[in-house]
Design a protein around this motif. Sequence first.
Motif, short mmCIF file in Angstrom:
data_model
loop_
_atom_site.label_atom_id
_atom_site.label_comp_id
_atom_site.label_asym_id
_atom_site.label_seq_id
_atom_site.Cartn_x
_atom_site.Cartn_y
_atom_site.Cartn_z
N LYS A 20 -19.54 -63.44 34.71
CA LYS A 20 -20.00 -63.46 33.24
C LYS A 20 -21.24 -64.66 33.52
CE LYS A 20 -17.45 -61.51 30.36
NZ LYS A 20 -16.27 -62.00 29.28
N HIS A 68 -16.00 -57.09 20.65
CA HIS A 68 -16.56 -56.82 22.00
C HIS A 68 -14.69 -56.04 21.52
CE1 HIS A 68 -15.27 -55.81 26.23
NE2 HIS A 68 -14.15 -56.16 26.46
N GLN A 128 -9.16 -48.56 29.11
CA GLN A 128 -9.00 -49.38 30.53
C GLN A 128 -8.22 -50.78 30.96
OE1 GLN A 128 -8.67 -50.85 27.23
NE2 GLN A 128 -9.12 -52.82 26.91
N MET A 155 -21.35 -51.03 24.51
CA MET A 155 -21.28 -52.51 24.89
C MET A 155 -21.54 -53.23 25.51
SD MET A 155 -17.50 -52.84 26.35
CE MET A 155 -16.01 -52.63 24.88
C1 VOV Z 1 -11.60 -49.05 26.12
C2 VOV Z 1 -12.12 -50.19 25.63
C3 VOV Z 1 -11.90 -52.06 25.49
C4 VOV Z 1 -10.85 -52.64 24.40
C5 VOV Z 1 -10.00 -52.12 23.11
C6 VOV Z 1 -10.93 -54.36 24.95
C7 VOV Z 1 -10.62 -55.17 24.62
C8 VOV Z 1 -10.31 -56.14 24.76
C9 VOV Z 1 -9.84 -56.91 24.53
C10 VOV Z 1 -8.81 -57.30 23.08
C11 VOV Z 1 -10.38 -58.09 25.57
C12 VOV Z 1 -9.16 -60.13 25.14
C13 VOV Z 1 -7.58 -59.95 25.56
C14 VOV Z 1 -8.21 -59.42 26.37
O1 VOV Z 1 -6.65 -58.63 26.69
O2 VOV Z 1 -7.52 -60.02 28.05
C15 VOV Z 1 -11.06 -57.67 26.63
C16 VOV Z 1 -11.06 -58.76 27.04
C17 VOV Z 1 -12.10 -58.56 28.38
N1 VOV Z 1 -12.76 -57.70 28.44
FE1 VOV Z 1 -12.48 -55.76 27.45
N2 VOV Z 1 -11.72 -54.31 26.39
C18 VOV Z 1 -12.44 -53.14 26.37
C19 VOV Z 1 -13.47 -52.13 27.45
C20 VOV Z 1 -14.33 -53.31 28.22
C21 VOV Z 1 -15.14 -52.98 28.89
C22 VOV Z 1 -16.46 -51.57 28.97
C23 VOV Z 1 -15.52 -53.78 29.69
C24 VOV Z 1 -16.65 -54.11 31.00
C25 VOV Z 1 -17.87 -54.99 29.91
C26 VOV Z 1 -19.22 -54.09 29.69
O3 VOV Z 1 -20.05 -54.55 28.74
O4 VOV Z 1 -19.16 -53.27 30.63
C27 VOV Z 1 -14.22 -55.35 29.90
C28 VOV Z 1 -14.38 -56.95 30.10
C29 VOV Z 1 -13.43 -57.22 29.84
C30 VOV Z 1 -13.17 -58.29 29.87
C31 VOV Z 1 -14.06 -58.93 31.74
C32 VOV Z 1 -12.65 -58.88 29.41
C33 VOV Z 1 -12.01 -60.90 29.75
C34 VOV Z 1 -13.03 -61.69 29.17
C35 VOV Z 1 -12.58 -62.86 29.52
O5 VOV Z 1 -13.20 -64.21 29.95
O6 VOV Z 1 -11.13 -63.55 29.80
N3 VOV Z 1 -13.61 -54.70 28.73
N4 VOV Z 1 -10.95 -56.66 25.91
#
Ligand code: VOV
Length: 247
Positions: free
Chosen positions: A147, A170, A183, A215
Amino acid sequence: MTAAEAVKTLDGWYCLHDMRTVDWTSWKMASREDRDEAIQEFKQLLTDWEEVEQAENGSHVLYQVLGHKADMMFMILRPSLNELTDVETAFNKSKLAEFLQPVYSYVSVVEMSQYSGNASADDPKVRDRLYPILPKWEHMCFYPMDKRREGEENWYSLSFKERAGLLYEHSKTGRQYSGNVKQIITGSFGFDDWEWGVTLFAHDALQLKKLVYEMRFDEVSAKYGEFGTFFVGNHLAKDGLDTYLHV
Ligand code: VOV
């Protein structure tokens, strides 16, 4: 300025992504007996790992990577860094590893951040997230990310509420891919060169591209996402090894 509050995380199994290229020249030069022995020994190792997975003490997958960055991509989960090291060392001592070059690796731990309420590690749904049996879907993609903290765009100086709001948006984008992309987010603060590992599984490779593209427009990725090297591959099952390694 007062410091923004760090989010609490729930952390599960430790994770190693291990990428290797095959040294096809020395593999072809090896005797047929040596190659057979290397394959049999590797299959036995996979059988041992399958037993660990059946006992729900860890999980693993193997994918065949496209492009020159790697040929094989392992993702291995274990309850401790020590157990993960044991798996890596056993594999490094194997005969097949003599024909492989390590080209990339990533150490992290399965992570769930607690932005929306306090999930409990006793909740079976939460446990499934923290201790996942990895899907053996057709395609897998891995990349590390940070980040951003540059000038006005500093994730780490946003308030808890602002970050929670951005991650909620997100998650709405992510949920549209439910059933098509799975994921697994792993945290790597203090463990590796980036802050998170992103591992995505899909039946249809195009769904990986569509999700990652979509995204990019979510504010959290558009403003704050920094990305490392991408690896993408096809599932390599144990019974596909003979064909893959046949020369
Ligand atoms: C397949 C889909 C998908 C879904 C449903 C999803 C959902 C969620 C939820 C509900 C949450 C928060 C709670 C948790 O569960 O941590 C997150 C958290 C997170 N995510 Fe996510 N994410 C996805 C997919 C997804 C992708 C494709 C990416 C890469 C970003 C991209 O641009 O390439 C990503 C990244 C992250 C990260 C780095 C975090 C942690 C952030 C932090 O600061 O802590 N993520 N994510």
